[in-house]
Design a protein around this motif. Structure first.
Motif, mmCIF file in Angstrom:
data_model
loop_
_atom_site.group_PDB
_atom_site.id
_atom_site.type_symbol
_atom_site.label_atom_id
_atom_site.label_comp_id
_atom_site.label_asym_id
_atom_site.label_seq_id
_atom_site.Cartn_x
_atom_site.Cartn_y
_atom_site.Cartn_z
ATOM 1 N N ALA A 20 0.837 -1.202 0.000
ATOM 2 C CA ALA A 20 0.000 0.000 0.000
ATOM 3 C C ALA A 20 0.870 1.249 0.000
ATOM 4 O O ALA A 20 0.591 2.226 -0.690
ATOM 5 C CB ALA A 20 -0.932 -0.014 1.204
ATOM 6 N N GLY A 21 1.957 1.224 0.744
ATOM 7 C CA GLY A 21 2.871 2.370 0.781
ATOM 8 C C GLY A 21 3.495 2.624 -0.577
ATOM 9 O O GLY A 21 3.655 3.769 -1.019
ATOM 10 N N ILE A 22 3.886 1.521 -1.273
ATOM 11 C CA ILE A 22 4.474 1.652 -2.609
ATOM 12 C C ILE A 22 3.437 2.220 -3.583
ATOM 13 O O ILE A 22 3.740 3.105 -4.383
ATOM 14 C CB ILE A 22 5.030 0.300 -3.090
ATOM 15 N N PHE A 27 1.337 6.687 -6.787
ATOM 16 C CA PHE A 27 0.213 7.581 -7.063
ATOM 17 C C PHE A 27 0.619 9.042 -6.867
ATOM 18 O O PHE A 27 0.330 9.907 -7.702
ATOM 19 C CB PHE A 27 -0.982 7.212 -6.177
ATOM 20 N N TRP A 28 1.310 9.329 -5.762
ATOM 21 C CA TRP A 28 1.737 10.709 -5.494
ATOM 22 C C TRP A 28 2.748 11.176 -6.545
ATOM 23 O O TRP A 28 2.727 12.350 -6.963
ATOM 24 C CB TRP A 28 2.334 10.843 -4.094
ATOM 25 N N ALA A 29 3.608 10.322 -6.997
ATOM 26 C CA ALA A 29 4.590 10.698 -8.030
ATOM 27 C C ALA A 29 3.874 11.060 -9.328
ATOM 28 O O ALA A 29 4.217 12.058 -9.992
ATOM 29 C CB ALA A 29 5.580 9.560 -8.252
ATOM 30 N N ILE A 30 2.852 10.271 -9.707
ATOM 31 C CA ILE A 30 2.086 10.564 -10.931
ATOM 32 C C ILE A 30 1.311 11.870 -10.761
ATOM 33 O O ILE A 30 1.281 12.724 -11.666
ATOM 34 C CB ILE A 30 1.146 9.384 -11.266
ATOM 35 N N LEU A 31 0.696 12.034 -9.592
ATOM 36 C CA LEU A 31 -0.073 13.260 -9.322
ATOM 37 C C LEU A 31 0.817 14.492 -9.378
ATOM 38 O O LEU A 31 0.465 15.512 -9.993
ATOM 39 C CB LEU A 31 -0.766 13.151 -7.966
ATOM 40 N N SER A 33 3.565 14.803 -11.031
ATOM 41 C CA SER A 33 3.970 14.992 -12.433
ATOM 42 C C SER A 33 2.878 15.728 -13.215
ATOM 43 O O SER A 33 3.164 16.670 -13.962
ATOM 44 C CB SER A 33 4.268 13.645 -13.089
ATOM 45 N N PHE A 34 1.629 15.268 -13.030
ATOM 46 C CA PHE A 34 0.526 15.945 -13.717
ATOM 47 C C PHE A 34 0.397 17.397 -13.276
ATOM 48 O O PHE A 34 0.189 18.300 -14.091
ATOM 49 C CB PHE A 34 -0.803 15.210 -13.488
ATOM 50 N N LEU A 35 0.529 17.638 -11.985
ATOM 51 C CA LEU A 35 0.445 19.015 -11.478
ATOM 52 C C LEU A 35 1.586 19.880 -12.004
ATOM 53 O O LEU A 35 1.394 21.061 -12.328
ATOM 54 C CB LEU A 35 0.424 19.018 -9.949
ATOM 55 N N ALA A 36 2.781 19.301 -12.128
ATOM 56 C CA ALA A 36 3.926 20.052 -12.650
ATOM 57 C C ALA A 36 3.678 20.432 -14.115
ATOM 58 O O ALA A 36 3.951 21.568 -14.532
ATOM 59 C CB ALA A 36 5.196 19.229 -12.508
ATOM 60 N N VAL A 37 3.145 19.489 -14.899
ATOM 61 C CA VAL A 37 2.840 19.785 -16.306
ATOM 62 C C VAL A 37 1.760 20.863 -16.399
ATOM 63 O O VAL A 37 1.849 21.818 -17.185
ATOM 64 C CB VAL A 37 2.412 18.489 -17.043
ATOM 65 N N ALA A 38 0.702 20.743 -15.567
ATOM 66 C CA ALA A 38 -0.377 21.730 -15.587
ATOM 67 C C ALA A 38 0.138 23.115 -15.195
ATOM 68 O O ALA A 38 -0.224 24.137 -15.814
ATOM 69 C CB ALA A 38 -1.510 21.286 -14.664
ATOM 70 N N LEU A 39 0.980 23.187 -14.183
ATOM 71 C CA LEU A 39 1.544 24.472 -13.751
ATOM 72 C C LEU A 39 2.453 25.069 -14.828
ATOM 73 O O LEU A 39 2.466 26.286 -15.040
ATOM 74 C CB LEU A 39 2.300 24.309 -12.435
ATOM 75 N N ALA A 40 3.206 24.222 -15.517
ATOM 76 C CA ALA A 40 4.076 24.721 -16.588
ATOM 77 C C ALA A 40 3.233 25.311 -17.721
ATOM 78 O O ALA A 40 3.540 26.390 -18.249
ATOM 79 C CB ALA A 40 4.958 23.586 -17.113
ATOM 80 N N ARG A 41 2.143 24.615 -18.079
ATOM 81 C CA ARG A 41 1.268 25.148 -19.136
ATOM 82 C C ARG A 41 0.559 26.423 -18.689
ATOM 83 O O ARG A 41 0.379 27.358 -19.472
ATOM 84 C CB ARG A 41 0.255 24.090 -19.556
#
Length: 155
Positions: A20-22, A27-31, A33-41
């Motif tokens: 569950a920890g893994i 999940f947090w790493a993917i989230l 990443s998506f937030l970083a892409v959204a902020l860059a755009r």
């Protein structure tokens, strides 16, 4: 959990909490990443919007200055037209007053002179032409003056 070298040689078991920890970490790493892409755009969009606003401002300021100049010029022309219209109205009222004065001063006497001239002309023309003897025609008990006889149809 044991050391990694030991799990390779032996059979290792992973507990449910570790799985569950893994999963949460992935999940947090993917989230993130998506937030970083959204902020860059979003940052890209804000830069483009800032540039667009600057360009519009750069072009709008001279246009507003030109429009202000045009409005001031139009107001000056309207003031001139208003002055001309008031002058025309004053000239029209003066011409009307002059026309009334001339008509009242010369109108009556001119009519009298014209009437007198007409009367004199008529009197002179009657003197020159010898008068015909006046004949009267009787129609069914009525007498017509000679002036109306000329208008009758002749049979």
């Amino acid at each position: 959990m044991g050391s990694p070298g030991r799990c390779l040689r032996e059979r290792c078991t992973v507990s449910g909490g570790e799985v569950a920890g893994i999963l949460v970490a992935v999940f947090w790493a993917i989230l993130v990443s998506f937030l970083a892409v959204a902020l860059a755009r979003l940052a890209q969009t804000l830069r483009a919007t800032t540039k667009l606003v600057a360009d519009v401002t750069e072009q709008a300021v001279p246009l507003l200055a030109d429009a202000s100049t045009a409005v001031r010029s139009a107001q000056t022309q309207i003031d001139r037209v208003d002055a001309i219209a008031s002058d025309v109205q004053e000239v029209t009222s003066n011409a009307s007053a002059l026309s009334t004065t001339v008509a009242s001063t010369f109108g009556g006497p001119l009519v009298k002179v014209a009437a007198f001239g007409y009367g004199v002309r008529r009197a002179i023309s009657r003197k020159e032409v010898p008068a015909k003897p006046s004949r009267r025609t009787v129609i069914v008990g009525r007498t017509l003056p000679s002036a109306r006889r000329g208008k009758r149809k002749k049979d």
